[in-house]
Enzyme design. Structure first.
Site, PDB file in Angstrom:
ATOM      1  N   LYS A 119      36.694  39.118  37.075  1.00 47.46           N
ATOM      2  CA  LYS A 119      35.713  38.610  38.068  1.00 47.46           C
ATOM      3  C   LYS A 119      35.938  39.211  39.448  1.00 47.46           C
ATOM      4  CE  LYS A 119      38.972  35.191  38.028  1.00 47.46           C
ATOM      5  NZ  LYS A 119      39.574  34.527  36.902  1.00 47.46           N
TER       6      LYS A 119
ATOM      7  N   GLU B  57      31.241  38.708  29.558  1.00 47.76           N
ATOM      8  CA  GLU B  57      31.204  37.268  29.263  1.00 47.76           C
ATOM      9  C   GLU B  57      32.475  36.559  29.704  1.00 47.76           C
ATOM     10  OE1 GLU B  57      28.385  35.538  27.471  1.00 47.76           O
ATOM     11  OE2 GLU B  57      29.484  34.278  28.859  1.00 47.76           O
TER      12      GLU B  57
ATOM     13  N   GLY C 111      35.211  31.519  30.787  1.00 54.49           N
ATOM     14  CA  GLY C 111      35.980  31.691  29.551  1.00 54.49           C
ATOM     15  C   GLY C 111      35.063  31.917  28.369  1.00 54.49           C
TER      16      GLY C 111
ATOM     17  N   GLY D 233      50.566  24.263  33.002  1.00 51.54           N
ATOM     18  CA  GLY D 233      50.060  25.634  32.857  1.00 51.54           C
ATOM     19  C   GLY D 233      48.584  25.786  33.200  1.00 51.54           C
TER      20      GLY D 233
ATOM     21  N   GLU E  68      48.380  28.279  38.413  1.00 54.64           N
ATOM     22  CA  GLU E  68      49.442  29.260  38.575  1.00 54.64           C
ATOM     23  C   GLU E  68      50.398  28.803  39.676  1.00 54.64           C
ATOM     24  OE1 GLU E  68      47.935  33.229  38.832  1.00 54.64           O
ATOM     25  OE2 GLU E  68      46.398  32.768  37.349  1.00 54.64           O
TER      26      GLU E  68
ATOM     27  N   LYS F   4      32.927  33.932  40.710  1.00 55.92           N
ATOM     28  CA  LYS F   4      32.125  33.686  39.493  1.00 55.92           C
ATOM     29  C   LYS F   4      30.676  33.386  39.848  1.00 55.92           C
ATOM     30  CE  LYS F   4      36.202  32.093  37.044  1.00 55.92           C
ATOM     31  NZ  LYS F   4      37.047  30.916  36.833  1.00 55.92           N
TER      32      LYS F   4
HETATM   33  N1  NAP Z   1      44.397  34.029  31.725  1.00 61.09           N
HETATM   34  C1  NAP Z   1      43.195  33.480  31.551  1.00 61.09           C
HETATM   35  O1  NAP Z   1      43.067  32.365  31.013  1.00 61.09           O
HETATM   36  C2  NAP Z   1      41.958  34.226  31.987  1.00 61.09           C
HETATM   37  C3  NAP Z   1      40.692  33.638  31.788  1.00 61.09           C
HETATM   38  C4  NAP Z   1      39.532  34.338  32.151  1.00 61.09           C
HETATM   39  C5  NAP Z   1      39.652  35.599  32.724  1.00 61.09           C
HETATM   40  N2  NAP Z   1      40.901  36.132  32.922  1.00 61.09           N
HETATM   41  C6  NAP Z   1      40.968  37.479  33.524  1.00 61.09           C
HETATM   42  O2  NAP Z   1      41.548  38.360  32.573  1.00 61.09           O
HETATM   43  C7  NAP Z   1      42.277  39.368  33.255  1.00 61.09           C
HETATM   44  C8  NAP Z   1      43.710  39.396  32.715  1.00 61.09           C
HETATM   45  O3  NAP Z   1      44.310  38.136  32.939  1.00 61.09           O
HETATM   46  P1  NAP Z   1      45.732  37.770  32.269  1.00 61.09           P
HETATM   47  O4  NAP Z   1      45.919  36.308  32.554  1.00 61.09           O
HETATM   48  O5  NAP Z   1      45.802  38.239  30.872  1.00 61.09           O
HETATM   49  O6  NAP Z   1      46.725  38.620  33.201  1.00 61.09           O
HETATM   50  P2  NAP Z   1      48.271  38.925  32.956  1.00 61.09           P
HETATM   51  O7  NAP Z   1      48.848  37.992  31.958  1.00 61.09           O
HETATM   52  O8  NAP Z   1      48.903  39.043  34.299  1.00 61.09           O
HETATM   53  O9  NAP Z   1      48.271  40.392  32.269  1.00 61.09           O
HETATM   54  C9  NAP Z   1      47.894  41.545  32.955  1.00 61.09           C
HETATM   55  C10 NAP Z   1      48.194  42.764  32.092  1.00 61.09           C
HETATM   56  O10 NAP Z   1      47.685  43.914  32.771  1.00 61.09           O
HETATM   57  C11 NAP Z   1      48.729  44.844  32.988  1.00 61.09           C
HETATM   58  N3  NAP Z   1      48.564  45.457  34.305  1.00 61.09           N
HETATM   59  C12 NAP Z   1      48.348  44.828  35.484  1.00 61.09           C
HETATM   60  N4  NAP Z   1      48.265  45.731  36.497  1.00 61.09           N
HETATM   61  C13 NAP Z   1      48.459  46.944  35.921  1.00 61.09           C
HETATM   62  C14 NAP Z   1      48.505  48.266  36.429  1.00 61.09           C
HETATM   63  N5  NAP Z   1      48.349  48.519  37.733  1.00 61.09           N
HETATM   64  N6  NAP Z   1      48.688  49.279  35.551  1.00 61.09           N
HETATM   65  C15 NAP Z   1      48.857  49.032  34.240  1.00 61.09           C
HETATM   66  N7  NAP Z   1      48.835  47.789  33.687  1.00 61.09           N
HETATM   67  C16 NAP Z   1      48.640  46.772  34.531  1.00 61.09           C
HETATM   68  C17 NAP Z   1      50.018  44.036  32.937  1.00 61.09           C
HETATM   69  O11 NAP Z   1      51.062  44.919  32.575  1.00 61.09           O
HETATM   70  P3  NAP Z   1      52.597  44.404  32.350  1.00 61.09           P
HETATM   71  O12 NAP Z   1      52.551  43.694  31.021  1.00 61.09           O
HETATM   72  O13 NAP Z   1      53.391  45.669  32.310  1.00 61.09           O
HETATM   73  O14 NAP Z   1      52.896  43.512  33.519  1.00 61.09           O
HETATM   74  C18 NAP Z   1      49.689  42.998  31.861  1.00 61.09           C
HETATM   75  O15 NAP Z   1      49.918  43.533  30.569  1.00 61.09           O
HETATM   76  C19 NAP Z   1      42.142  39.060  34.762  1.00 61.09           C
HETATM   77  O16 NAP Z   1      41.072  39.786  35.296  1.00 61.09           O
HETATM   78  C20 NAP Z   1      41.831  37.570  34.767  1.00 61.09           C
HETATM   79  O17 NAP Z   1      41.109  37.194  35.926  1.00 61.09           O
HETATM   80  C21 NAP Z   1      42.044  35.487  32.560  1.00 61.09           C
END
Ligand code: NAP
Length: 410
Positions: free
Chosen positions: A93, A117, A122, A175, A178, A193
């Site tokens: 987003k 989406e 979510g 959880g 954050e 959003k």
């Molecule tokens: N978590 C949720 O429930 C949720 C819900 C809706 C949307 N989202 C969206 O989904 C996306 C991911 O969220 P997440 O919670 O999965 O994040 P996360 O757990 O922090 O994972 C981020 C991943 O991206 C990699 N990464 C980050 N910066 C990087 C860079 N500069 N170069 C290479 N790899 C990089 C990280 O690598 P490392 O493993 O090496 O650190 C990690 O594997 C975000 O845009 C978030 O807003 C998340």
């Protein structure tokens, strides 16, 4: 023996909470997807901070899933993928609400799809419904609870009488929030959003910087107690609507009448209400975040992209952003408890065209609390009255204002 189905190669940028859940789900569902599409999806490469090479992954992929988050390098990688003729599926987003036009233009020019989406709500299919199901409807208004963290905190405050700080600590323990919850509790996450929702609902190029937002940090258990007495629910609401020939998009805490479709949305759930003359109103609700739920939305988008034709947002049209509008408000005052106080407050409000719809008064020793709900009034005039009321010598602390969303849909 029949020939094996051709592979459909997915490049995965990010393997954190969402990326690893997506990888697992893709492997579980590969057989089903092969039956539905005639192609067998497989992961062509994974990029994380510690491994993977973007150029190699791009070269090997038919589609890129971006679940790394943040602005850069996510934006740059998505642009390069679209320009290289690869579909992109993203949950980001932040990038979409600040660089959406650039990405949509690259997708249109490349004749490929960008699907988003998972970036809003979510697994709740908000984007798909607005962009595809309601493509023929003229949408007037979208109201949404689009941040699960703040909805959880407000629900806990209402359920247990906890303070904001206590409910936030509980959300972090479970959880739902954050360790740095700033984007959630200030309303910035919801604003991103709503910018994306407004872009698709009104075909207007809304940037995150154009969405005023207020958060929940200053709300107290008293607000929730009064809400209950007045028959209202307190929620962090995103609002996007057509008004006065333009559109207004914003995020604010609001009291909702008990009959409003969003009033009963509790815990970490998300929900949106979409209003259009053609359909009256649709409400969608469900889990707004979480690794497996978000991964499910991402994989749904991957399957849609595997089946053409491309369906990207058309070029946006210029639009006027309306910032002052009529609304109903709740006003909370701590005052010295002596005769004539309510009359003076009502007079100042009246001079600005604001009239009181209901009021609750509580004694507090020598002081009193006044909680009142106004009839609809232009926001600038109401704020001017509140500014004057705040200066009265019997007012003991800064007046607190929360919007009220009415029980009927105009
Ligand atoms: N978590 C949720 O429930 C949720 C819900 C809706 C949307 N989202 C969206 O989904 C996306 C991911 O969220 P997440 O919670 O999965 O994040 P996360 O757990 O922090 O994972 C981020 C991943 O991206 C990699 N990464 C980050 N910066 C990087 C860079 N500069 N170069 C290479 N790899 C990089 C990280 O690598 P490392 O493993 O090496 O650190 C990690 O594997 C975000 O845009 C978030 O807003 C998340």
């Amino acid at each position: 023996m029949s020939a094996p189905a051709p592979a459909y190669r997915v490049g995965l940028l990010g393997r954190g909470v969402v990326g690893s859940a997506f990888h697992e789900l893709l492997e579980q569902r590969a057989g089903h997807i092969e039956t539905a599409t005639g192609m067998r999806p497989e992961i062509a490469g994974v990029l994380t901070r510690s491994g993977g090479d973007f150029d190699e992954i791009l070269e090997r992929s038919d589609l890129i899933v971006e679940v790394m988050g943040g602005l850069e390098p996510a934006r740059e990688h998505m642009l390069r993928a679209l320009r290289a003729g690869r579909h992109v599926v993203t949950a980001n987003k932040q990038v979409l609400s600040q660089h959406g036009e650039e990405l949509f233009a690259a997708a249109r020019e490349g004749g490929v799809q960008i699907r988003l989406e998972a970036a809003v709500g979510g697994v709740v299919p908000i984007i798909r419904v607005i962009h595809e199901t309601l493509a023929a409807a003229h949408i007037d208004r979208v109201h949404g609870i689009v941040n699960g963290t703040t909805n959880f905190i407000l629900s806990e405050m209402a359920r247990t009488g906890a303070s904001y700080g206590e409910a936030l600590a509980q959300a972090q323990e479970l959880g739902y929030a954050e360790s740095d919850p700033t984007d959630d509790v200030t309303g910035r996450d919801a604003a991103a959003k709503m910018a994306i929702i407004a872009r698709l609902a009104f075909n207007a190029p809304v940037h995150l910087d154009q969405v005023p937002y207020e958060g929940i940090e200053d709300l107290t258990a008293y607000d929730i107690e009064y809400a209950r007495e007045l028959g209202l629910a307190l929620k962090l609401v995103g609002s996007a609507e057509r008004i006065d020939g333009g559109i207004a998009v914003r995020v604010f805490p609001a009291f909702l009448y008990a009959g409003h479709p969003l009033a009963s949305v509790g815990g970490s759930f998300n929900a949106v209400t979409i209003e259009s003359p053609a359909i009256t109103e649709i409400t969608l609700s469900g889990p707004g975040a979480g690794g497996s739920q978000t991964a499910s939305a991402v994989l749904g988008d991957v399957i849609s992209a595997m089946i053409p034709p491309p369906f990207n947002p058309p070029p946006a049209e210029p639009v006027v952003l309306v910032t002052d509008r009529e609304s109903s408000f709740y006003l909370h005052l701590e005052v010295a408890d002596h005769p004539g106080v309510l009359a003076q407050v009502a007079e100042i409000l009246g001079l600005q065209g604001a009239s009181i719809q209901s009021v609750v008064q509580r004694g507090l020793g020598a002081d009193a609390r006044l909680a009142m709900v106004m009839h609809p009034v232009l926001e600038s005039r109401f704020r001017a009255a509140v500014e004057l009321i705040g200066r009265l010598d019997f007012v003991r602390s800064p007046p607190r204002v929360i919007r009220v969303i009415g029980e009927t849909f105009e």
